[in-house]
Design a protein around this motif. Structure first.
Motif, PDB file in Angstrom:
ATOM      1  N   ASN A   1    -150.268  71.391   0.312  1.00  0.00           N
ATOM      2  CA  ASN A   1    -149.950  69.983   0.194  1.00  0.00           C
ATOM      3  C   ASN A   1    -150.982  69.102   0.854  1.00  0.00           C
ATOM      4  O   ASN A   1    -150.676  68.211   1.618  1.00  0.00           O
ATOM      5  CB  ASN A   1    -148.578  69.677   0.806  1.00  0.00           C
ATOM      6  CG  ASN A   1    -147.468  70.320   0.030  1.00  0.00           C
ATOM      7  OD1 ASN A   1    -147.567  70.422  -1.191  1.00  0.00           O
ATOM      8  ND2 ASN A   1    -146.434  70.758   0.717  1.00  0.00           N
TER       9      ASN A   1
ATOM     10  N   GLY B   1    -152.322  61.127  -3.809  1.00  0.00           N
ATOM     11  CA  GLY B   1    -152.368  62.576  -3.959  1.00  0.00           C
ATOM     12  C   GLY B   1    -151.101  63.316  -3.638  1.00  0.00           C
ATOM     13  O   GLY B   1    -150.350  62.987  -2.737  1.00  0.00           O
ATOM     14  N   ASN B   2    -150.888  64.366  -4.433  1.00  0.00           N
ATOM     15  CA  ASN B   2    -150.018  65.482  -4.099  1.00  0.00           C
ATOM     16  C   ASN B   2    -148.598  65.107  -3.712  1.00  0.00           C
ATOM     17  O   ASN B   2    -148.128  65.400  -2.635  1.00  0.00           O
ATOM     18  CB  ASN B   2    -150.644  66.320  -2.972  1.00  0.00           C
ATOM     19  CG  ASN B   2    -151.957  66.909  -3.397  1.00  0.00           C
ATOM     20  OD1 ASN B   2    -152.423  66.677  -4.523  1.00  0.00           O
ATOM     21  ND2 ASN B   2    -152.548  67.682  -2.521  1.00  0.00           N
TER      22      ASN B   2
ATOM     23  N   PHE C   1    -148.577  72.172  -9.111  1.00  0.00           N
ATOM     24  CA  PHE C   1    -148.490  70.742  -9.421  1.00  0.00           C
ATOM     25  C   PHE C   1    -147.169  70.422 -10.102  1.00  0.00           C
ATOM     26  O   PHE C   1    -146.527  69.406  -9.800  1.00  0.00           O
ATOM     27  CB  PHE C   1    -149.662  70.344 -10.320  1.00  0.00           C
ATOM     28  CG  PHE C   1    -149.744  68.876 -10.622  1.00  0.00           C
ATOM     29  CD1 PHE C   1    -150.307  67.993  -9.716  1.00  0.00           C
ATOM     30  CD2 PHE C   1    -149.260  68.374 -11.821  1.00  0.00           C
ATOM     31  CE1 PHE C   1    -150.385  66.630  -9.992  1.00  0.00           C
ATOM     32  CE2 PHE C   1    -149.325  67.020 -12.117  1.00  0.00           C
ATOM     33  CZ  PHE C   1    -149.893  66.150 -11.193  1.00  0.00           C
TER      34      PHE C   1
ATOM     35  N   TYR D   1    -155.514  66.750  -7.655  1.00  0.00           N
ATOM     36  CA  TYR D   1    -154.783  67.871  -7.057  1.00  0.00           C
ATOM     37  C   TYR D   1    -155.571  69.165  -7.187  1.00  0.00           C
ATOM     38  O   TYR D   1    -155.657  69.960  -6.244  1.00  0.00           O
ATOM     39  CB  TYR D   1    -153.417  68.004  -7.741  1.00  0.00           C
ATOM     40  CG  TYR D   1    -152.522  69.045  -7.114  1.00  0.00           C
ATOM     41  CD1 TYR D   1    -151.668  68.712  -6.069  1.00  0.00           C
ATOM     42  CD2 TYR D   1    -152.525  70.368  -7.568  1.00  0.00           C
ATOM     43  CE1 TYR D   1    -150.841  69.659  -5.486  1.00  0.00           C
ATOM     44  CE2 TYR D   1    -151.711  71.319  -6.993  1.00  0.00           C
ATOM     45  CZ  TYR D   1    -150.873  70.968  -5.955  1.00  0.00           C
ATOM     46  OH  TYR D   1    -150.066  71.911  -5.373  1.00  0.00           O
TER      47      TYR D   1
END
Length: 352
Positions: free
Chosen positions: A43, A57-58, A89, A311
């Motif tokens: 992560n 992000g993420n 993802f 990602y």
């Protein structure tokens, strides 16, 4: 001989359906070039942003509503890594559907990506000039991203105790267009038995890399072999004959370490076995190579595709995922940072 089952895909399926995970002794003791501050949960990069500081992000709140389809084709070598990242993802973005197909690097560029039918193309070698031209003819612009480092692996049957080490020239004699028919033709101390070959299809980037770095363009590549994009078919073929030989990306050997034997390659400084450490150090020559993925600029204009690209790059230094689960050398921090900047510049241009 060609295996017509040259394409496989995974979409929303656990990677354990196609990756045979095995333990790695001392996997956390890599050389300094493999060290990473990656959180083992995947992560992010340890600072909590997971998106190179852009706040996208993420799995944060801004990206929780992502939806859409992402179609990816290309290299069978990159396939397990891309599929593993796609699965992670999708755990965070359940309504994003990602389809990853294994078509070979060249098959992906020619039949899918450059005609504008996929968002990404995976490749085990850089895009070729004729592929660049095809993309340009179809108005497909792209950005090149490094995915990992591979140790292209030559394998033999476990009962073969005579060819566990080979020079590059011996390897070339087995695989060149005018190839040796028996093992003794290559080395007089080897048995007078026919060579049975299994290897990458000519649409594969692994095939191209092997020709460029082992046989050379002038010596070409034999047609007298079982050609396939299914790397497990190569494993099975080599398993089935004491006098068989094959080659494919290291991840497939990593997943099948007891089924076949990896050949140590002598490029002039003594035989070197393929593994994560020798690939990272550059000691395993000439078969260490970079792996790539190419997202199209049009695709990066879509937020769900751009977020997946971020990602993917963010995971390239994830030792747990890239090395321990898939079997490739993760990116260094420096490489990852450079690739993320390249990607962010492309996203800004695509969305600007």
């Amino acid at each position: 001989m060609t295996d017509n089952t040259s394409e496989k895909s995974v979409s929303g399926v656990s990677r354990r359906a196609f990756i045979i995970t095995t333990g790695v002794t001392g996997a956390t003791g890599f050389a300094g070039c493999l060290e990473s501050e990656e959180d083992s949960s995947g992560n992010g990069n340890g600072n909590g942003n997971g998106g190179n500081g852009n706040g996208n992000g993420n799995g944060n709140g801004a990206s929780a509503s992502l939806s859409g389809e992402i179609n990816i084709a290309g290299s069978s070598t990159v396939f397990p890594l891309m599929s593993a990242v796609a699965e992670e993802f999708q755990k965070e973005h359940e309504v994003v559907r990602i389809d990853v197909s294994s078509t070979g690097s060249g098959g992906g560029f020619s039949n899918h990506f450059c005609p504008g039918n996929t968002h990404f193309n995976n490749a085990s070698r850089p895009i070729k000039p004729e592929e660049e031209e095809l993309c340009a003819d179809n108005g497909v612009e792209y950005v090149e991203l490094i995915a990992a480092t591979d140790a292209l692996t030559v394998v033999i049957n476990n009962d073969n105790d005579f060819a566990t080490e080979m020079t590059v020239d011996e390897l070339a004699q087995i695989w060149e267009a005018d190839a040796a028919e028996t093992w003794t033709e290559v080395n007089s101390e080897w048995p007078d038995e026919p060579i049975e070959r299994y290897g990458a299809d000519e649409t594969s980037g692994t095939y191209d890399y092997f020709v460029e770095n082992v046989t050379g363009e002038d010596r070409g590549h034999t047609d007298d072999y079982q050609a396939t994009e299914q790397d497990n078919t190569i494993v099975q073929g080599v398993q089935g004959s004491e006098f068989a030989i094959g080659y494919f990306g290291f991840a497939y050997y990593y997943q099948n370490p007891d089924q076949v034997t990896a050949v140590a390659i002598d490029d002039g400084d003594g035989p070197v076995e393929p593994n994560l450490e020798t690939a990272a150090s550059g000691e395993y020559t000439p078969l260490s190579r970079s792996l790539f993925t190419y997202p199209s600029m049009d695709a990066l204009a879509e937020e769900h595709v751009a977020e997946f690209a971020r990602y993917f790059v963010d995971q390239t230094d994830n030792e747990q995922l890239v090395a321990e689960e898939v079997g490739y050398v993760p990116a260094t921090d420096e490489t990852k940072e450079a690739q993320m900047q390249t990607l962010e510049d492309a996203i800004s241009e695509a969305q600007g």
